[in-house]
Motif scaffolding. Structure first.
Motif, PDB file in Angstrom:
ATOM      1  N   THR A 178      15.977  68.774   3.825  1.00 41.73           N
ATOM      2  CA  THR A 178      16.479  68.847   2.448  1.00 41.73           C
ATOM      3  C   THR A 178      17.407  70.038   2.265  1.00 41.73           C
ATOM      4  OG1 THR A 178      14.413  67.843   1.686  1.00 41.73           O
ATOM      5  CG2 THR A 178      15.778  68.951   0.046  1.00 41.73           C
ATOM      6  N   GLU A 179      17.055  71.155   2.853  1.00 46.00           N
ATOM      7  CA  GLU A 179      17.887  72.358   2.735  1.00 46.00           C
ATOM      8  C   GLU A 179      19.284  72.134   3.314  1.00 46.00           C
ATOM      9  OE1 GLU A 179      17.351  77.092   3.779  1.00 46.00           O
ATOM     10  OE2 GLU A 179      16.716  75.579   5.243  1.00 46.00           O
ATOM     11  N   GLN A 180      19.357  71.562   4.503  1.00 42.33           N
ATOM     12  CA  GLN A 180      20.659  71.323   5.143  1.00 42.33           C
ATOM     13  C   GLN A 180      21.507  70.337   4.334  1.00 42.33           C
ATOM     14  OE1 GLN A 180      21.746  72.978   7.813  1.00 42.33           O
ATOM     15  NE2 GLN A 180      19.806  74.099   7.981  1.00 42.33           N
ATOM     16  N   HIS A 181      20.917  69.249   3.882  1.00 39.41           N
ATOM     17  CA  HIS A 181      21.661  68.243   3.120  1.00 39.41           C
ATOM     18  C   HIS A 181      22.063  68.752   1.733  1.00 39.41           C
ATOM     19  CE1 HIS A 181      20.046  65.639   6.282  1.00 39.41           C
ATOM     20  NE2 HIS A 181      20.943  64.731   5.931  1.00 39.41           N
ATOM     21  N   LEU A 182      21.226  69.589   1.152  1.00 34.37           N
ATOM     22  CA  LEU A 182      21.569  70.150  -0.156  1.00 34.37           C
ATOM     23  C   LEU A 182      22.718  71.142  -0.036  1.00 34.37           C
ATOM     24  CD1 LEU A 182      20.919  70.194  -3.138  1.00 34.37           C
ATOM     25  CD2 LEU A 182      19.130  71.887  -2.686  1.00 34.37           C
ATOM     26  N   TRP A 183      22.742  71.924   1.034  1.00 36.21           N
ATOM     27  CA  TRP A 183      23.885  72.818   1.281  1.00 36.21           C
ATOM     28  C   TRP A 183      25.187  72.027   1.385  1.00 36.21           C
ATOM     29  CZ3 TRP A 183      21.300  76.269   5.576  1.00 36.21           C
ATOM     30  CH2 TRP A 183      20.560  77.282   4.952  1.00 36.21           C
ATOM     31  N   ARG A 184      25.128  70.960   2.145  1.00 38.38           N
ATOM     32  CA  ARG A 184      26.342  70.158   2.319  1.00 38.38           C
ATOM     33  C   ARG A 184      26.790  69.531   1.004  1.00 38.38           C
ATOM     34  NH1 ARG A 184      26.448  64.730   5.944  1.00 38.38           N
ATOM     35  NH2 ARG A 184      25.028  64.148   4.281  1.00 38.38           N
ATOM     36  N   ALA A 185      25.853  69.013   0.224  1.00 39.81           N
ATOM     37  CA  ALA A 185      26.209  68.383  -1.052  1.00 39.81           C
ATOM     38  C   ALA A 185      26.792  69.404  -2.032  1.00 39.81           C
ATOM     39  CB  ALA A 185      24.979  67.712  -1.659  1.00 39.81           C
ATOM     40  N   LEU A 186      26.210  70.592  -2.091  1.00 40.46           N
ATOM     41  CA  LEU A 186      26.730  71.637  -2.978  1.00 40.46           C
ATOM     42  C   LEU A 186      28.106  72.106  -2.526  1.00 40.46           C
ATOM     43  CD1 LEU A 186      23.500  73.773  -3.577  1.00 40.46           C
ATOM     44  CD2 LEU A 186      24.576  72.152  -5.145  1.00 40.46           C
ATOM     45  N   ASN A 187      28.318  72.150  -1.231  1.00 34.58           N
ATOM     46  CA  ASN A 187      29.643  72.544  -0.720  1.00 34.58           C
ATOM     47  C   ASN A 187      30.700  71.514  -1.091  1.00 34.58           C
ATOM     48  OD1 ASN A 187      31.362  74.265   0.647  1.00 34.58           O
ATOM     49  ND2 ASN A 187      31.025  73.272   2.621  1.00 34.58           N
ATOM     50  N   VAL A 188      30.369  70.229  -0.949  1.00 37.49           N
ATOM     51  CA  VAL A 188      31.292  69.165  -1.345  1.00 37.49           C
ATOM     52  C   VAL A 188      31.572  69.217  -2.845  1.00 37.49           C
ATOM     53  CG1 VAL A 188      31.541  66.658  -1.544  1.00 37.49           C
ATOM     54  CG2 VAL A 188      30.673  67.650   0.575  1.00 37.49           C
ATOM     55  N   LEU A 189      30.531  69.420  -3.615  1.00 44.56           N
ATOM     56  CA  LEU A 189      30.675  69.468  -5.067  1.00 44.56           C
ATOM     57  C   LEU A 189      31.555  70.637  -5.512  1.00 44.56           C
ATOM     58  CD1 LEU A 189      29.800  68.312  -7.819  1.00 44.56           C
ATOM     59  CD2 LEU A 189      27.780  69.784  -7.689  1.00 44.56           C
ATOM     60  N   SER A 190      31.358  71.800  -4.915  1.00 45.61           N
ATOM     61  CA  SER A 190      32.157  72.968  -5.296  1.00 45.61           C
ATOM     62  C   SER A 190      33.614  72.823  -4.879  1.00 45.61           C
ATOM     63  CB  SER A 190      31.545  74.234  -4.675  1.00 45.61           C
ATOM     64  OG  SER A 190      31.463  74.109  -3.265  1.00 45.61           O
ATOM     65  N   HIS A 191      33.872  72.262  -3.714  1.00 43.69           N
ATOM     66  CA  HIS A 191      35.253  72.051  -3.278  1.00 43.69           C
ATOM     67  C   HIS A 191      35.972  71.048  -4.185  1.00 43.69           C
ATOM     68  CE1 HIS A 191      35.829  74.356   0.397  1.00 43.69           C
ATOM     69  NE2 HIS A 191      34.572  74.110   0.697  1.00 43.69           N
ATOM     70  N   LEU A 192      35.272  70.016  -4.608  1.00 46.53           N
ATOM     71  CA  LEU A 192      35.888  69.030  -5.484  1.00 46.53           C
ATOM     72  C   LEU A 192      36.184  69.628  -6.858  1.00 46.53           C
ATOM     73  CD1 LEU A 192      35.350  65.326  -5.666  1.00 46.53           C
ATOM     74  CD2 LEU A 192      34.916  66.545  -7.783  1.00 46.53           C
ATOM     75  N   ALA A 193      35.246  70.434  -7.375  1.00 44.64           N
ATOM     76  CA  ALA A 193      35.486  71.079  -8.668  1.00 44.64           C
ATOM     77  C   ALA A 193      36.620  72.096  -8.576  1.00 44.64           C
ATOM     78  CB  ALA A 193      34.202  71.754  -9.150  1.00 44.64           C
ATOM     79  N   TYR A 194      36.719  72.787  -7.448  1.00 41.12           N
ATOM     80  CA  TYR A 194      37.804  73.749  -7.261  1.00 41.12           C
ATOM     81  C   TYR A 194      39.167  73.054  -7.223  1.00 41.12           C
ATOM     82  CZ  TYR A 194      40.575  77.445  -5.079  1.00 41.12           C
ATOM     83  OH  TYR A 194      41.535  78.377  -4.807  1.00 41.12           O
ATOM     84  N   SER A 195      39.191  71.857  -6.682  1.00 43.96           N
ATOM     85  CA  SER A 195      40.442  71.105  -6.599  1.00 43.96           C
ATOM     86  C   SER A 195      40.809  70.416  -7.907  1.00 43.96           C
ATOM     87  CB  SER A 195      40.343  70.059  -5.478  1.00 43.96           C
ATOM     88  OG  SER A 195      40.074  70.672  -4.239  1.00 43.96           O
ATOM     89  N   GLY A 196      39.991  70.571  -8.928  1.00 44.03           N
ATOM     90  CA  GLY A 196      40.301  69.962 -10.220  1.00 44.03           C
ATOM     91  C   GLY A 196      39.733  68.584 -10.409  1.00 44.03           C
ATOM     92  N   GLY A 197      38.814  68.152  -9.558  1.00 41.53           N
ATOM     93  CA  GLY A 197      38.219  66.822  -9.687  1.00 41.53           C
ATOM     94  C   GLY A 197      37.157  66.778 -10.773  1.00 41.53           C
ATOM     95  N   SER A 198      36.911  65.569 -11.275  1.00 41.02           N
ATOM     96  CA  SER A 198      35.918  65.365 -12.335  1.00 41.02           C
ATOM     97  C   SER A 198      34.605  64.882 -11.725  1.00 41.02           C
ATOM     98  CB  SER A 198      36.422  64.340 -13.353  1.00 41.02           C
ATOM     99  OG  SER A 198      36.686  63.097 -12.721  1.00 41.02           O
ATOM    100  N   VAL A 199      33.494  65.370 -12.289  1.00 47.52           N
ATOM    101  CA  VAL A 199      32.149  65.054 -11.812  1.00 47.52           C
ATOM    102  C   VAL A 199      31.392  64.343 -12.927  1.00 47.52           C
ATOM    103  CG1 VAL A 199      30.011  65.972 -10.846  1.00 47.52           C
ATOM    104  CG2 VAL A 199      32.198  67.092 -10.334  1.00 47.52           C
ATOM    105  N   LEU A 200      30.631  63.314 -12.561  1.00 44.87           N
ATOM    106  CA  LEU A 200      29.823  62.558 -13.517  1.00 44.87           C
ATOM    107  C   LEU A 200      28.360  62.654 -13.102  1.00 44.87           C
ATOM    108  CD1 LEU A 200      29.754  60.605 -15.971  1.00 44.87           C
ATOM    109  CD2 LEU A 200      29.887  58.722 -14.307  1.00 44.87           C
ATOM    110  N   PHE A 201      27.523  63.251 -13.983  1.00 39.08           N
ATOM    111  CA  PHE A 201      26.078  63.356 -13.750  1.00 39.08           C
ATOM    112  C   PHE A 201      25.398  62.116 -14.330  1.00 39.08           C
ATOM    113  CE2 PHE A 201      27.548  67.735 -13.691  1.00 39.08           C
ATOM    114  CZ  PHE A 201      26.906  68.242 -12.570  1.00 39.08           C
ATOM    115  N   VAL A 202      24.561  61.472 -13.509  1.00 35.75           N
ATOM    116  CA  VAL A 202      23.948  60.199 -13.893  1.00 35.75           C
ATOM    117  C   VAL A 202      22.437  60.293 -13.725  1.00 35.75           C
ATOM    118  CG1 VAL A 202      23.799  57.735 -13.391  1.00 35.75           C
ATOM    119  CG2 VAL A 202      26.009  58.905 -13.215  1.00 35.75           C
ATOM    120  N   ASN A 203      21.717  59.928 -14.756  1.00 34.98           N
ATOM    121  CA  ASN A 203      20.272  59.737 -14.700  1.00 34.98           C
ATOM    122  C   ASN A 203      19.890  58.831 -15.868  1.00 34.98           C
ATOM    123  OD1 ASN A 203      17.336  60.104 -15.005  1.00 34.98           O
ATOM    124  ND2 ASN A 203      17.603  61.707 -13.470  1.00 34.98           N
TER     125      ASN A 203
END
Length: 333
Positions: A178-203
């Motif tokens: 979980t730790e390794q996969h969460l690091w990767r997901a947070l890294n992808v999320l931060s790079h996308l937000a830095y590039s100006g991409g939009s994020v949609l939270f779903v639950n």
């Protein structure tokens, strides 16, 4: 040098001729008249052998000197016979030199320009540019009950590599994975937000609606928390998705029917997704999985807190640079 060799050869010849004359016998066989001076004693065999060796040495030196003189004469003749090259270069050489000079001046000017321009480092060139690994620890995951899975009777076989074992008929999720996969997901999320991409939270679970909305509002991103009414089944309307398509979907209720429908629709439009993968979840429609518990409120709160902080960090870095990170760096070409 040539004059010295000539003098040496003449001296060697003179010494050779003097030795030959001194060793020759007089043709007169008559006994010599004794004078008042005593005659020289006769030479011994050892002295005669030494004299022969000296003569042979002188002859060898004479031959070597003559051969060296002949080689020098030949080399001088070759040098004289050689034609002097034309000092004027050919036209193609002149063109080549001009191209090299222009290229050298171009490279020099380019280096001068680079010294005066601060080239910003691209975040994609580093593994953890936004330092997302410092956002949580293994103890945080354990205390938030991320490692608790479902009953052994309701599990998905595709998640076996993310399971640590069984305790009290419950699957235990490997929090190291979980730790390794969460690091990767947070890294992808931060790079996308830095590039100006939009994020949609779903639950789409009613109990977690407030957590998702607060996380989306804290980082100024969208959220979709529509819940289905009990006893009613209606086909969800996805026209809003086509009008304003997000760049990334973060889903913490993958097994919910509405979430499944949204993820399937996102795959058709090539929109990547990050999803919490419990022991009973099908990972087929997810791009980046995070093995962990998706039923506990503590774990859901931890996930969305980390997602919001990663987006906030990326936006703060982008605001600090105040430039378009997707634009190429102009080197003045």
């Amino acid at each position: 040098m040539l004059l010295r060799k000539c003098i040496r050869s003449v001296n060697n010849r003179t010494c050779l001729f003097s030795r030959i004359l001194s060793t020759d016998k007089t043709p007169d066989d008559s006994p010599s008249v004794q004078t008042g001076t005593p005659s020289e004693p006769p030479s011994t065999p050892e002295q005669s052998i030494a004299a022969d060796h000296n003569d042979q040495y002188v002859e060898k030196e004479f031959v070597k000197t003559s051969e060296s003189l002949e080689s020098d004469y030949r080399s001088d003749d070759v040098i004289k016979n050689q034609e002097t090259p034309d000092p004027t270069p050919e036209p193609q050489h002149i063109e080549m030199l001009s191209n090299l000079n222009s290229l050298h001046s171009l490279v020099t000017n380019h280096h001068k320009y680079l010294k005066n321009v601060v080239i910003r480092e691209r975040p994609i060139t580093r593994d953890d540019f936004f330092n997302v690994k410092s956002l949580f620890t293994l103890r945080d995951l354990f205390e938030s009950r991320v490692h608790l899975g479902h009953h052994i009777g309701c599990w998905h076989s595709a998640n076996s590599k993310y399971l640590y074992g069984i305790r009290n008929n419950m699957h235990i999720i490997d929090i190291a994975s979980t730790e390794q996969h969460l690091w990767r997901a947070l890294n992808v999320l931060s790079h996308l937000a830095y590039s100006g991409g939009s994020v949609l939270f779903v639950n789409n679970r009613p109990g977690y609606k407030k957590i998702v909305k607060e996380a989306a509002a804290s980082c100024s991103e969208g959220q979709w928390t529509v819940a289905r009414q009990l006893g009613h089944y209606e086909e969800p309307d996805m026209t809003w998705f086509e009008k304003k398509k997000p760049d990334l979907i973060v889903c913490s209720s993958v097994n919910n029917p509405l979430s499944k429908k949204l993820l399937l629709h996102a795959n058709k439009h090539l929109v990547p997704s990050i999803g919490i993968l419990d022991s009973d979840v099908d990972p087929t429609n997810l791009t980046y999985v995070i093995p962990g518990n998706d039923d506990s409120s503590q774990s859901i709160l931890l996930y969305h807190r980390l997602f919001a902080e990663a987006v906030q960090r990326a936006k703060l870095v982008k605001e600090h640079f105040r430039v378009d990170p997707t634009a190429r760096v102009n080197h003045g070409r």
